[in-house]
Scaffold this motif. Structure first.
Motif, mmCIF file in Angstrom:
data_model
loop_
_atom_site.group_PDB
_atom_site.id
_atom_site.type_symbol
_atom_site.label_atom_id
_atom_site.label_comp_id
_atom_site.label_asym_id
_atom_site.label_seq_id
_atom_site.Cartn_x
_atom_site.Cartn_y
_atom_site.Cartn_z
ATOM 1 N N PHE A 1 36.079 41.545 53.327
ATOM 2 C CA PHE A 1 36.977 41.362 52.180
ATOM 3 C C PHE A 1 37.483 42.710 51.673
ATOM 4 O O PHE A 1 38.678 42.880 51.396
ATOM 5 C CB PHE A 1 36.252 40.609 51.064
ATOM 6 N N PHE A 2 36.578 43.677 51.529
ATOM 7 C CA PHE A 2 36.993 44.970 50.973
ATOM 8 C C PHE A 2 37.955 45.706 51.904
ATOM 9 O O PHE A 2 38.923 46.325 51.447
ATOM 10 C CB PHE A 2 35.768 45.852 50.699
ATOM 11 N N LYS A 3 37.675 45.665 53.201
ATOM 12 C CA LYS A 3 38.445 46.476 54.141
ATOM 13 C C LYS A 3 39.710 45.775 54.665
ATOM 14 O O LYS A 3 40.704 46.423 54.950
ATOM 15 C CB LYS A 3 37.555 46.883 55.323
ATOM 16 N N ARG A 4 39.664 44.453 54.795
ATOM 17 C CA ARG A 4 40.799 43.769 55.406
ATOM 18 C C ARG A 4 41.685 43.037 54.397
ATOM 19 O O ARG A 4 42.804 42.648 54.722
ATOM 20 C CB ARG A 4 40.307 42.763 56.463
ATOM 21 N N TYR A 5 41.144 42.834 53.191
ATOM 22 C CA TYR A 5 41.961 42.111 52.204
ATOM 23 C C TYR A 5 42.273 42.975 50.990
ATOM 24 O O TYR A 5 43.366 42.955 50.468
ATOM 25 C CB TYR A 5 41.242 40.834 51.775
ATOM 26 N N GLY A 6 41.278 43.721 50.521
ATOM 27 C CA GLY A 6 41.520 44.621 49.392
ATOM 28 C C GLY A 6 40.603 44.362 48.225
ATOM 29 O O GLY A 6 40.545 43.233 47.715
ATOM 30 N N ILE A 7 39.901 45.403 47.837
ATOM 31 C CA ILE A 7 38.936 45.241 46.741
ATOM 32 C C ILE A 7 39.613 44.961 45.413
ATOM 33 O O ILE A 7 39.008 44.446 44.478
ATOM 34 C CB ILE A 7 38.027 46.495 46.653
ATOM 35 N N GLU A 8 40.927 45.268 45.315
ATOM 36 C CA GLU A 8 41.642 45.019 44.065
ATOM 37 C C GLU A 8 41.725 43.521 43.748
ATOM 38 O O GLU A 8 42.026 43.138 42.614
ATOM 39 C CB GLU A 8 43.049 45.630 44.122
ATOM 40 N N TYR A 9 41.475 42.677 44.764
ATOM 41 C CA TYR A 9 41.515 41.224 44.538
ATOM 42 C C TYR A 9 40.133 40.658 44.160
ATOM 43 O O TYR A 9 39.997 39.444 44.004
ATOM 44 C CB TYR A 9 42.026 40.511 45.788
ATOM 45 N N LEU A 10 39.151 41.548 44.021
ATOM 46 C CA LEU A 10 37.803 41.080 43.686
ATOM 47 C C LEU A 10 37.758 40.324 42.358
ATOM 48 O O LEU A 10 37.052 39.310 42.252
ATOM 49 C CB LEU A 10 36.822 42.269 43.674
ATOM 50 N N PHE B 1 43.379 42.021 34.003
ATOM 51 C CA PHE B 1 44.182 42.605 32.923
ATOM 52 C C PHE B 1 44.083 44.124 32.929
ATOM 53 O O PHE B 1 45.091 44.828 32.784
ATOM 54 C CB PHE B 1 43.702 42.045 31.577
ATOM 55 N N MET B 2 42.875 44.647 33.157
ATOM 56 C CA MET B 2 42.667 46.096 33.114
ATOM 57 C C MET B 2 43.365 46.812 34.278
ATOM 58 O O MET B 2 43.714 47.987 34.172
ATOM 59 C CB MET B 2 41.175 46.424 33.159
ATOM 60 N N GLN B 3 43.587 46.097 35.384
ATOM 61 C CA GLN B 3 44.231 46.725 36.535
ATOM 62 C C GLN B 3 45.669 47.160 36.230
ATOM 63 O O GLN B 3 46.217 48.028 36.910
ATOM 64 C CB GLN B 3 44.232 45.760 37.730
ATOM 65 N N PRO C 1 29.313 30.477 35.279
ATOM 66 C CA PRO C 1 30.725 30.373 35.649
ATOM 67 C C PRO C 1 31.676 30.901 34.573
ATOM 68 O O PRO C 1 32.658 31.582 34.881
ATOM 69 C CB PRO C 1 30.927 28.869 35.870
ATOM 70 N N CYS C 2 31.382 30.588 33.304
ATOM 71 C CA CYS C 2 32.249 31.077 32.218
ATOM 72 C C CYS C 2 32.280 32.599 32.186
ATOM 73 O O CYS C 2 33.345 33.211 32.017
ATOM 74 C CB CYS C 2 31.766 30.530 30.883
ATOM 75 N N ALA C 3 31.106 33.225 32.353
ATOM 76 C CA ALA C 3 31.036 34.689 32.346
ATOM 77 C C ALA C 3 31.802 35.273 33.529
ATOM 78 O O ALA C 3 32.487 36.298 33.399
ATOM 79 C CB ALA C 3 29.577 35.135 32.375
ATOM 80 N N LEU C 4 31.716 34.630 34.692
ATOM 81 C CA LEU C 4 32.454 35.107 35.865
ATOM 82 C C LEU C 4 33.957 35.023 35.644
ATOM 83 O O LEU C 4 34.712 35.952 35.990
ATOM 84 C CB LEU C 4 32.065 34.267 37.090
ATOM 85 N N ILE C 5 34.411 33.918 35.058
ATOM 86 C CA ILE C 5 35.845 33.745 34.802
ATOM 87 C C ILE C 5 36.335 34.789 33.803
ATOM 88 O O ILE C 5 37.394 35.400 33.989
ATOM 89 C CB ILE C 5 36.125 32.315 34.303
ATOM 90 N N VAL C 6 35.553 35.016 32.745
ATOM 91 C CA VAL C 6 35.914 36.038 31.750
ATOM 92 C C VAL C 6 35.973 37.416 32.397
ATOM 93 O O VAL C 6 36.912 38.195 32.163
ATOM 94 C CB VAL C 6 34.909 36.023 30.577
ATOM 95 N N THR C 7 34.982 37.739 33.226
ATOM 96 C CA THR C 7 34.936 39.045 33.881
ATOM 97 C C THR C 7 36.144 39.241 34.805
ATOM 98 O O THR C 7 36.805 40.288 34.774
ATOM 99 C CB THR C 7 33.640 39.196 34.700
ATOM 100 N N GLY C 8 36.429 38.217 35.619
ATOM 101 C CA GLY C 8 37.565 38.318 36.522
ATOM 102 C C GLY C 8 38.881 38.477 35.783
ATOM 103 O O GLY C 8 39.719 39.320 36.139
ATOM 104 N N GLY C 9 39.067 37.674 34.738
ATOM 105 C CA GLY C 9 40.293 37.779 33.946
ATOM 106 C C GLY C 9 40.430 39.136 33.283
ATOM 107 O O GLY C 9 41.526 39.734 33.247
ATOM 108 N N PHE C 10 39.339 39.661 32.765
ATOM 109 C CA PHE C 10 39.368 40.971 32.102
ATOM 110 C C PHE C 10 39.732 42.082 33.099
ATOM 111 O O PHE C 10 40.567 42.944 32.811
ATOM 112 C CB PHE C 10 38.002 41.246 31.474
ATOM 113 N N LEU C 11 39.120 42.053 34.286
ATOM 114 C CA LEU C 11 39.407 43.091 35.281
ATOM 115 C C LEU C 11 40.848 43.007 35.781
ATOM 116 O O LEU C 11 41.495 44.043 36.034
ATOM 117 C CB LEU C 11 38.430 42.976 36.444
#
Length: 875
Positions: free
Chosen positions: A46-55, A386-388, A374-384
């Motif tokens: 995932f990191f090398k072939r797709y991109g860590i920015e999509y994590l 936005f921060m990008q 799951p709620c914490a994961l969704i919040v974390t993903g959404g926050f990151l």
């Protein structure tokens, strides 16, 4: 003994468990290895072939998927045997993994990489969660306590093996082909499961869930109940909030370290090799900490202090990354999230969950897995995400740092709530409702509600609490309950308010009296006479003449309470009639009166009643004699001495208590009989009487112990009494040394017994050996108990528990600790008992032959040893 048997013994595996333990070890080794290669390959691809920015998008997707899958899993997990559900899970995982491999290797579809990443994340959660359920369905509780740490150590070892495979094989076979290796590993695991259960059948501890309930609806209901309980439970609420914030902090730091690793290693082969090496190193360290350190840390520092370790190390990780966004800081953060979390944080969380009520633990875990995480994961993903879009992207580390500070705050609250949760359980056991503060109006109201409920036993329990804590509140509510109660319950409730001012409810008592049976009438009259009711005084005479023994007894009490001179002679005559009656009920009624109002002229009758056939009567007499002593000379004291031989332990306890009124010489003469009693409370009472009446209790107790005047059990009680009155350290060192010497002599005697040429009775010889072996353990325990004043008490208690465990492994650990006691001389002596050093020490080789052993045993004042020795002499 061969090596496998030795290993099995070391790891507490019983002989009939070898096959099943080996099966679980191999199974979890395969699962662990599969998860390791899955983790490394999924991250690398995932990191090398797709991109860590999509994590961050993966975090959101994983959160949604985990919530759905967890709810579906919970809906069916208790309805299907774990081995059958394993087939479903592994089959589904295999199909998905093979699909991912085809999409990546054959079709080269770019979106296969995030798909594989999500498959790994969900499958890893599901496989380990179900593996734990599978273990629980195949091991009973005691087996699980012994074998689960070993089984999960196998899973950790599997991860290390998987890491080694990544390290050395990824440049050779290609990272994407590790998907096939993972498939092979879980298919081998599935084959093992199928073969085992074809032979052994369904998991033995599987219990199917209730039929006729919709699975998914039931699962959602469990989660809702968890939410509702979290509103009431500070512990679950704090655990859930702590989980929410640490998930945010954890996944932000995971995103950060993976970004650093991706920048550091330019190729996917080098990255997968690094991930494999990291898994090996961190997995090995985590395994060592789990095996040798975690339990010791819990024992030394306690769960509350250890609960703060992971928050502090995570804060430290963030500070390192903020100050230095470099590879070394990332390594430290990886160590924290893979070692400290695995070896420290996870065991702590499990222990904290155990403080919740049993019926709520499953719902609490469902709440965490299907909602909070799951709620914490969704919040974390959404926050990151936005921060990008911000120029200073790395500012997100400060948000992670803040979340960990909040996590630390909730962990502190967890520590407080943990104790309160345990107290809540204790309150529930004595019928104090949860969720209210002692002393509050709400608590008083709930106690009142408890008194007026239908169940008689619970009604009385609530009334006892109310009468004890809030006597001013109890009268009206007891009266309200009595209006609808039967005679028996009314009697029990009224006895609770005998010492309360009853003037405000006296009229109501007269109303109840009119509809009462004789038993309840006696209780009501005793209340009224005790309060010296002027209206009740006119009924005293009729009670004295009543044929019912209880009413008559209450009437006699009324005569003395109101001081009615004209009725005194009749009252005394009636009391004598009760005490000399052949009816046990009448005698008990008379004795109950004497507990309240003693008359000396009935002393001779009391002494006769000590010989009564009824144990109830004997106990009642002893209670009277304890309050009003009439036995004062040695001849009459023999009555009490005889009662020390009674089978009923309560009679023996009361008889010992009554010795407090006897001369010191008589007490000291009977004390050894009391100390040899099988009931611990009898021995405790004997020590109390000695302390209060003997002129030199410490000297007596010390002499009995040091000179073996009684059995080791009696010496243990004597030692306990001595420690209450004599804090001289030197005394206890002397006792400890003397007891070790006794143990060494017993050991030397055991060595001689098999060599005898005289003894014809093998049974007697074996019995003597068994008794002496038992005495060795008892003398060692006595020695260690004596050392509690000299050495660290907790260390001594651990040694004693280890030696008593009967487990060779724990005994070995205890012996090792004994070798490091402060008193080096005693330490060496104790070691000789277990390591065979006695043969080299001439001081304890006091027996020339078997006759010497018999002579030594005969001189010992030990009843069991003497009995067996006599049998040997006769044979």
């Amino acid at each position: 003994m061969n090596l496998p048997d030795r290993l099995a013994k070391f790891f507490l595996v019983k002989e009939d468990e070898h096959y099943s333990t080996a099966y679980f070890l191999v199974l979890f080794l395969l699962i662990g290895a599969g998860l390791a290669v899955g983790r490394g390959s999924a991250d690398t691809l995932f990191f090398k072939r797709y991109g860590i920015e999509y994590l961050p998008v993966m975090y959101i997707s994983f959160g949604i998927l985990l919530s759905i899958v967890s709810a579906m899993y919970a809906a069916f997990a208790d309805r299907i045997a774990a081995e059958k559900f394993f087939v479903v899970i592994i089959a589904a995982t295999t199909i998905l993994l093979l699909g991912c491999w085809v999409l990546i290797s054959v079709l080269q579809w770019s979106n296969a990489y995030p798909l594989y990443y999500l498959v790994y994340e969900v499958a890893s959660e599901l496989l380990m969660m179900h593996a734990l359920l599978y273990v629980n369905q195949n091991l009973e509780t005691m087996q699980a306590k012994r074998l689960t740490p070993l089984i999960f150590a196998a899973a950790q070892s599997g991860k290390i093996i998987g890491g080694l495979a990544l390290t050395f094989a990824s440049p050779v076979i290609g990272v994407q082909n590790f998907i096939l290796l993972w498939v092979a590993l879980i298919l081998i695991a599935l084959t093992l499961i199928i073969i085992r259960h074809r032979r052994s059948g369904v998991s033995p501890y599987f219990r199917s869930g209730k039929k006729g309930r919709k699975g998914l609806a039931y699962s959602i209901d469990q989660i809702i109940q968890g939410v509702q309980f979290a509103k009431r439970s500070r512990l679950l609420r704090s655990l859930s909030l702590a989980l929410f914030f640490i998930v945010i902090g954890f996944y932000i730091i995971t995103y950060t370290v993976n970004s650093i690793y991706s920048e550091t290693f330019s190729t996917e082969e080098s990255l997968s090799t690094f991930f494999g090496l990291l898994t090996v190193v961190n997995g090995t360290i985590a395994l060592l900490i789990q095996a040798f350190l975690t339990s010791k840390l819990f024992r030394i520092f306690g769960i509350k202090k250890i609960n703060l370790v992971f928050p502090v190390t995570t804060l430290t990780s963030y500070l390192f990354l903020i100050l230095s966004f470099t590879f070394p800081a990332a390594l430290f953060a990886s160590f924290n999230k893979e070692v400290i979390m695995t070896a420290i944080r996870s065991p702590v969380r499990n222990l904290l969950f155990n403080a919740l009520p049993d019926y709520m633990q499953g719902r609490a875990r469902a709440l965490s897995l299907a909602l909070v995480l799951p709620c914490a994961l969704i919040v974390t993903g959404g926050f990151l995400l936005f921060m990008q879009n911000l120029e200073e992207f790395r500012i997100y580390l400060y948000a992670g740092l803040f979340s960990v500070f909040v996590y630390l705050y909730y962990n502190i609250k967890i520590n407080s709530a943990y104790v309160n949760a345990i107290l809540s359980t204790l309150r529930a056991k004595v019928f104090i409702p949860e969720g209210v503060n002692t002393g509050s109006i709400e608590l008083i109201n709930q106690l009142k509600k408890g008194v007026v409920q239908e169940d008689s036993d619970i009604s009385v329990s609530y009334a006892k609490l109310l009468a004890k804590e809030y006597p001013e509140q109890v009268l009206q509510v007891v009266l309200e309950r009595i209006r609808t109660a039967d005679h028996a319950l009314s009697d029990r409730l009224l006895k609770l308010i005998i010492d309360i001012d009853l003037r405000e409810i006296e009229e109501e008592l007269w109303v109840i009296l009119k509809r009462s049976d004789n038993h309840l009438k006696a209780t009501i009259y005793s209340l009224l006479f005790n309060q010296k009711s002027s209206r009740a005084m006119i009924d005293v005479e009729s009670c004295v003449y009543d044929k019912n023994p209880r009413l008559c007894s209450v009437g006699i009490y009324g005569v003395f309470q109101y001081k009615i001179i004209a009725l005194e002679s009749k009252a005394k005559e009636a009391l004598g009639t009760l005490l000399e009656s052949k009816d046990s009920t009448a005698i008990l009624a008379g004795l109950q009166l004497l507990e309240q109002h003693y008359l000396e002229e009935y002393g001779p009758i009391l002494k006769k009643l000590l010989l009564h056939d009824s144990s109830q009567i004997v106990k009642a007499v002893l209670r009277v004699l304890y309050i009003w002593p009439v036995i004062t000379n040695n001849d009459e004291s023999s009555l009490l001495k005889n009662l020390l031989q009674q089978e009923d332990p309560e009679i023996r306890i009361l008889a010992v208590d009554c010795h407090i009124h006897l001369p010191a010489a008589v007490i000291e003469d009977s004390a050894l009989i009391m100390l040899e009693d099988s009931h611990p409370r009898v021995r405790e009472c004997a020590i109390e009487v000695l302390q209060n009446r003997s002129s030199n209790p410490a000297g007596l107790l010390f002499g009995w112990i040091i000179n073996n005047k009684c059995t080791p059990r009696a010496q243990q009680s004597a030692l306990h009494g001595l420690r209450l009155i004599l804090p001289d350290v030197a005394i206890y060192e002397r006792i400890a040394e003397a007891k070790v010497e006794d143990a060494l002599k017993c050991r030397a005697a055991i060595k001689i017994i098999p060599d005898n040429k005289v003894l014809t009775s093998q049974t007697a010889m074996q019995l003597l050996q068994a008794i002496l072996k038992e005495r060795i353990q008892q003398f060692v325990d006595l020695s260690l108990a004596s050392l509690e004043y000299v050495e660290d008490k907790s260390t001594i208690n651990i040694i004693r528990a280890g030696l008593k465990s009967g487990d060779n492994r724990q005994i070995a650990y205890a012996c090792e600790v004994m070798r490091h006691l402060k008193n080096r001389h005693l330490s060496k002596m104790l070691g000789q008992i277990y390591d065979g050093g006695i043969e080299k020490n001439k001081r304890y080789s006091i027996f020339g032959d078997f006759k010497d052993v018999i002579h030594w045993c005969t001189r010992r004042q030990d009843p069991w040893v003497q009995v067996v020795t006599k049998q040997i002499v006769l044979s």
